[in-house]
Scaffold this motif. Sequence first.
Motif, PDB file in Angstrom:
ATOM      1  N   THR A   5       0.800  -1.237   0.000  1.00  0.00           N
ATOM      2  CA  THR A   5       0.000   0.000   0.000  1.00  0.00           C
ATOM      3  C   THR A   5       0.828   1.281   0.000  1.00  0.00           C
ATOM      4  O   THR A   5       0.263   2.366  -0.118  1.00  0.00           O
ATOM      5  N   HIS A   6       2.165   1.177   0.122  1.00  0.00           N
ATOM      6  CA  HIS A   6       2.945   2.417   0.209  1.00  0.00           C
ATOM      7  C   HIS A   6       4.433   2.160  -0.042  1.00  0.00           C
ATOM      8  O   HIS A   6       5.125   1.570   0.790  1.00  0.00           O
ATOM      9  N   ALA A   7       4.915   2.605  -1.196  1.00  0.00           N
ATOM     10  CA  ALA A   7       6.348   2.512  -1.492  1.00  0.00           C
ATOM     11  C   ALA A   7       6.731   3.690  -2.375  1.00  0.00           C
ATOM     12  O   ALA A   7       5.866   4.384  -2.926  1.00  0.00           O
ATOM     13  N   HIS A   8       8.034   3.934  -2.487  1.00  0.00           N
ATOM     14  CA  HIS A   8       8.534   5.085  -3.270  1.00  0.00           C
ATOM     15  C   HIS A   8       9.522   4.599  -4.324  1.00  0.00           C
ATOM     16  O   HIS A   8      10.733   4.763  -4.171  1.00  0.00           O
ATOM     17  N   TYR A   9       8.995   4.000  -5.387  1.00  0.00           N
ATOM     18  CA  TYR A   9       9.890   3.483  -6.432  1.00  0.00           C
ATOM     19  C   TYR A   9      10.422   4.570  -7.357  1.00  0.00           C
ATOM     20  O   TYR A   9      11.260   4.293  -8.213  1.00  0.00           O
ATOM     21  N   THR A 202       5.714  -1.098   2.907  1.00  0.00           N
ATOM     22  CA  THR A 202       7.148  -1.080   3.251  1.00  0.00           C
ATOM     23  C   THR A 202       7.694   0.326   3.432  1.00  0.00           C
ATOM     24  O   THR A 202       8.676   0.520   4.138  1.00  0.00           O
ATOM     25  N   ASP A 203       7.098   1.324   2.740  1.00  0.00           N
ATOM     26  CA  ASP A 203       7.707   2.663   2.664  1.00  0.00           C
ATOM     27  C   ASP A 203       9.088   2.588   2.004  1.00  0.00           C
ATOM     28  O   ASP A 203       9.959   3.410   2.282  1.00  0.00           O
ATOM     29  N   SER A 204       9.283   1.614   1.139  1.00  0.00           N
ATOM     30  CA  SER A 204      10.567   1.470   0.429  1.00  0.00           C
ATOM     31  C   SER A 204      10.941   2.775  -0.271  1.00  0.00           C
ATOM     32  O   SER A 204      10.063   3.464  -0.773  1.00  0.00           O
TER      33      SER A 204
HETATM   34 NI    NI Z   1       6.278   7.279   2.471  1.00  0.00          NI
END
Ligand code: NI
Length: 254
Positions: A5-9, A202-204
């Motif tokens: 639901t939340h990552a920064h690719y 993950t907030d990757s």
């Molecule tokens: Ni974030």
Amino acid sequence: MIFETHAHYDDEAFDTDRDSLLSSMQSNGIGTIVNATASKYTIEKSVELSKKYPFIYTTIGVHPNDCDEMDEAELNWLEQMCSYEKAVAVGEIGLDYHYDEPSVDLQKKWFEAQIELARKVKLPMIIHSRDAAKDTLDIMKRLKAEEIGGDIHCYSYSREVAREYLNMGFFIGVGGVITFKNGRKLREVVEYAPIEQLVIETDSPYLSPEPFRGKRNSSLNLPYIVQKIAEIKGISAEQVIEITENNAKRLYRL
Ligand code: NI
């Protein structure tokens, strides 16, 4: 399949292997990814990614630490971007008092403006709140955020605060911190919250779970978070994956 639901690719940490990594997601059980945005620049990159990969969606929003140069023209641009068919939320928006800048007044101003934007475009919100529990909740209650809905991303507050958000119908975003030695507070929240209101993230590239803490994170590490939730809730990993996927689809209305 697992719903990230939340990552920064869009992050430069993925510049060397972004395409090979993203191409490996579905064969590793990651079915859907929502790429979260923080600024005009990251929104543009995130929209590009969502056009390239059918399983990637994007949020549209300006992070509290990136709102120092925001203005009405940018707010109008955000509104236009929200009509993009793969835009699934306004976010990440909120308050972050961990650093002194931008000022609290400025952060509050653009948080409130983007809550009203979410209401107007009828999208849920992804809330970023760090060291700002009371102000975040006060603003959300005053602006009747429960009418809009969304997710408290990378939840870091107490069970008491969680109860308020759960009662407002918000989802709680659970990430790598749940595996940390000092993650007891989050484990208590997960134990307390109904599983129907939990989503995984993950907030990757940030916040890698144990045993990879400190290294670059990716959605491929989500099984470590799933496993912890399964242990706490006393159900199987497969059940956690299925339930949190359904929750995420409700959250993002997919
Ligand atoms: Ni974030």
